[in-house]
Scaffold this motif. Structure first.
Motif, short mmCIF file in Angstrom:
data_model
loop_
_atom_site.label_atom_id
_atom_site.label_comp_id
_atom_site.label_asym_id
_atom_site.label_seq_id
_atom_site.Cartn_x
_atom_site.Cartn_y
_atom_site.Cartn_z
N THR A 20 0.85 -1.20 0.00
CA THR A 20 0.00 0.00 0.00
C THR A 20 0.88 1.25 0.00
N GLU A 21 2.20 1.04 -0.20
CA GLU A 21 3.14 2.17 -0.13
C GLU A 21 3.97 2.30 -1.41
N GLY A 22 3.34 1.96 -2.51
CA GLY A 22 3.95 2.22 -3.80
C GLY A 22 5.01 1.23 -4.22
N ALA A 23 5.41 1.35 -5.49
CA ALA A 23 6.49 0.52 -6.00
C ALA A 23 7.79 0.84 -5.26
N SER A 24 7.87 2.03 -4.68
CA SER A 24 9.06 2.39 -3.87
C SER A 24 9.29 1.33 -2.80
N HIS A 25 8.20 0.92 -2.17
CA HIS A 25 8.25 -0.10 -1.12
C HIS A 25 8.69 -1.44 -1.71
N SER A 26 8.09 -1.78 -2.85
CA SER A 26 8.43 -3.07 -3.48
C SER A 26 9.88 -3.09 -3.95
N ILE A 27 10.41 -1.95 -4.36
CA ILE A 27 11.80 -1.90 -4.82
C ILE A 27 12.74 -2.22 -3.65
N ARG A 28 12.44 -1.64 -2.49
CA ARG A 28 13.28 -1.92 -1.31
C ARG A 28 13.22 -3.42 -0.99
N LEU B 298 17.01 -3.31 -14.07
CA LEU B 298 16.58 -2.44 -15.18
C LEU B 298 15.31 -1.69 -14.83
N THR B 299 15.16 -0.51 -15.40
CA THR B 299 13.90 0.23 -15.29
C THR B 299 13.22 0.15 -16.66
N SER B 300 12.13 -0.55 -16.71
CA SER B 300 11.42 -0.71 -17.98
C SER B 300 9.95 -0.97 -17.71
N ASP C 221 10.63 2.98 -19.14
CA ASP C 221 11.20 4.14 -18.48
C ASP C 221 10.21 5.31 -18.55
N TYR C 222 10.62 6.42 -17.97
CA TYR C 222 9.68 7.54 -17.86
C TYR C 222 9.21 8.06 -19.22
N LEU C 223 10.07 7.89 -20.24
CA LEU C 223 9.69 8.42 -21.56
C LEU C 223 8.93 7.38 -22.39
N VAL D 92 13.43 -6.17 -12.37
CA VAL D 92 12.94 -5.07 -13.21
C VAL D 92 12.05 -4.13 -12.40
N ASP D 93 12.37 -2.85 -12.50
CA ASP D 93 11.47 -1.82 -11.98
C ASP D 93 10.43 -1.58 -13.07
N ASN D 94 9.29 -2.25 -12.90
CA ASN D 94 8.20 -2.18 -13.87
C ASN D 94 7.08 -1.29 -13.31
N ALA D 95 7.50 -0.26 -12.56
CA ALA D 95 6.51 0.62 -11.93
C ALA D 95 5.50 1.14 -12.95
N HIS D 96 5.98 1.42 -14.17
CA HIS D 96 5.09 1.98 -15.20
C HIS D 96 4.39 0.92 -16.04
N GLY D 97 4.57 -0.37 -15.70
CA GLY D 97 4.11 -1.39 -16.66
C GLY D 97 3.18 -2.45 -16.11
N ASP E 163 5.47 -3.47 -9.65
CA ASP E 163 4.58 -2.65 -10.49
C ASP E 163 3.87 -1.65 -9.57
N SER E 164 3.73 -0.43 -10.03
CA SER E 164 2.80 0.49 -9.35
C SER E 164 1.44 0.23 -9.99
N ALA E 165 0.52 -0.37 -9.24
CA ALA E 165 -0.82 -0.56 -9.81
C ALA E 165 -1.44 0.81 -10.09
N HIS E 166 -1.09 1.79 -9.25
CA HIS E 166 -1.74 3.10 -9.35
C HIS E 166 -1.29 3.92 -10.54
N LYS E 167 -0.18 3.55 -11.19
CA LYS E 167 0.28 4.40 -12.30
C LYS E 167 -0.50 4.15 -13.59
C1 PLP Z 1 10.43 4.19 -12.69
C2 PLP Z 1 9.81 4.37 -11.35
N1 PLP Z 1 10.07 3.47 -10.39
C3 PLP Z 1 9.53 3.56 -9.17
C4 PLP Z 1 8.70 4.60 -8.83
C5 PLP Z 1 8.10 4.66 -7.46
O1 PLP Z 1 6.78 4.27 -7.56
P1 PLP Z 1 5.68 4.63 -6.46
O2 PLP Z 1 5.31 6.05 -6.68
O3 PLP Z 1 4.57 3.68 -6.76
O4 PLP Z 1 6.30 4.40 -5.12
C6 PLP Z 1 8.40 5.58 -9.80
C7 PLP Z 1 7.53 6.72 -9.45
O5 PLP Z 1 7.34 7.63 -10.17
C8 PLP Z 1 8.97 5.46 -11.08
O6 PLP Z 1 8.72 6.36 -12.04
#
Ligand code: PLP
Length: 446
Positions: free
Chosen positions: A73-81, A158-160, A162-164, A186-191, A213-217
């Motif tokens: 419930t604390e974002g992909a930031s939490h899952s990355i850690r 990898l981040t995929s 990516d922001y762009l 893989v940081d699949n926050a956007h996917g 994954d960020s479900a919220h994105k």
């Molecule tokens: C590539 C990427 N990874 C991770 C995050 C962190 O995701 P969250 O906001 O769900 O914690 C972001 C947030 O913008 C992001 O762009």
């Protein structure tokens, strides 16, 4: 698909329960959501020791994603850690010091996790970068890197996408990782939505061992809703320790509003989402074609993101965003070179039409010369951990020359570091921060 968390909370909210437990609002409406905002009461289960309704909901999600899936419930930031902690555990179980080889466009939370977990990092610097937000590299370059690396990394990170909006060739990259017996994270926050394309383009389906994954994105979920996914073929310790890994970094009061959102999302995804997504991707694709015909230069290959390289159309991305916002159209991100729009089915036909109109009515001006900054790595004088945990101070970017960066000093979006903590700020780095309008940096106190 059933929604056990939503059902439980709804029943509780509709009962005449006297709430002599947290939260302090007692279910009385202040912003409107309070009746549904509960805590771990009897029957509500507990996120990090799930065995009831949360477990049932996570099992539904695991079925949808085809792999063990855990809620945050604390974002992909939490899952990355949690993801990096699990990789570190795996290395330590084998008697090795964890080493992560990462593409440089990491989100800044990667650095905080590295600092907290005391991980070694090697940057993969063989990508063809157009700017600091994208790292696009070929699997064969990774293969060569792994053949000659003096110390084999525990994992490639990898981040995929990516922001762009660039999606990496995870299938080819994961094949190389498997060949060299290196994990792929893989940081699949956007996917999150990639799982529901036909065929799936989700990193786990393409061979990654673990991803967030960020479900919220990209799915209709409340901010904070996120997943940690683990491949069925990943080391056993990933699954056995997943909950502990999330608990290590999470609040002991996870939001039940966000849990309900994740729970409700299962039913949404199971009920024809593939078809709705495929139709959206087609509509976005035909809009992209019309934008190209109108003279726009597009960037990235994500099916539900539109990234315009605006200078070629006569505007900086930031000016372009300002003009659009005056028409009530708000982008995800804009910088001097790009503007990014994130689209889901929720904007409807009408929303897409409004975006198209706004873009096609924008007069094309003479192109502004593109002088995108190329990113370089300044000298490292301290480890990421030492720099981030050192006493620090804020200084004006123009006065930061020669100082050591202590905090990434980049905000969201896109929160992708321009320089890494522990690097000595040189002229090029100062000018890059300046280019992106970042006027203050957090540096190590001298
Ligand atoms: C590539 C990427 N990874 C991770 C995050 C962190 O995701 P969250 O906001 O769900 O914690 C972001 C947030 O913008 C992001 O762009």
């Amino acid at each position: 698909m059933k929604t056990p968390i939503c059902d439980f909370v709804k029943k509780y909210a509709e009962s005449d329960a006297l709430r002599l437990h947290m939260p302090g609002h007692k279910g009385v409406s202040f912003i409107g959501a309070e009746p549904l905002d509960i805590t771990e009461i009897d029957g509500a289960d507990s996120l990090y020791e799930a065995s009831g309704i949360i477990k049932e909901s996570e099992d539904n999600s695991s079925e949808l994603f085809g792999c063990p899936t855990y809620y945050s419930t604390e974002g992909a930031s939490h899952s990355i850690r949690a993801m990096l902690y699990l990789i570190s555990l795996y290395a330590r179980e084998r008697g090795e010091r964890p080493l992560i080889a990462a593409a440089m466009n990491v989100h800044k939370v990667f650095l905080t996790a590295v600092a907290l977990l005391d991980l070694d990092v090697e940057w993969l610097d063989f990508d063809d970068r157009e700017g600091y937000l994208s790292c696009v590299f070929e699997a064969k370059k990774l293969d060569k890197f792994l053949q000659t690396a003096p110390k084999k990394p525990t994992a490639i990170y990898l981040t995929s996408p990516d922001y762009l909006g660039n999606i990496a060739d995870i299938k080819a990259i994961s094949a190389v990782c498997k060949k060299h017996r290196v994990l792929l994270a893989v940081d699949n926050a956007h996917g999150a939505y990639l799982r529901f394309l036909t065929p799936s383009q989700h990193p786990i389906d393409l061979g990654a061992d673990i991803c967030c994954d960020s479900a919220h994105k990209t799915l209709p979920a409340l901010t904070g809703a996120a997943y940690l996914h683990i491949s069925n073929t990943a080391p056993e310790i990933f699954v056995s320790e997943a909950k502990n890994a999330l608990a290590l970094f999470g609040s002991t009061s996870p939001s039940y509003l966000v849990l309900q959102s994740l729970d409700r999302l299962n039913a949404y995804l199971a009920d024809g989402y593939n078809e709705r997504l495929s139709s959206l991707a087609k509509r976005v694709n035909s809009l992209k074609t019309r934008l190209v015909e109108a003279g726009y230069i597009l960037y990235g290959n994500e099916p539900t993101k539109i990234t315009l390289a605006t200078k070629e159309y006569g505007y900086t991305g930031t000016d372009f965003a300002k003009i659009l916002s005056e028409k009530g159209v708000f982008c995800e991100y804009a910088d001097p070179d790009f503007i990014v729009f994130m689209l889901t089915d929720e904007i409807g036909e009408e929303g897409l039409f409004r975006l198209e109109n706004a873009l096609l009515l924008m007069p094309k001006m003479s192109a502004i010369p593109t002088n995108r900054v190329t990113v370089h790595r300044p000298e490292r004088v301290m480890s990421i951990r030492d720099a981030m945990l050192s006493p620090c101070e804020r200084v004006a970017t123009v006065n930061a020359f020669g100082r050591v960066l202590a905090q990434p000093s980049v905000s969201c979006p896109p929160a992708v570091p321009i320089a890494f903590c522990g690097e000595k700020i040189d002229e090029k780095v100062v000018s890059t921060f300046d280019y992106y309008g970042i006027n203050e940096l957090t540096v190590v106190k001298e």
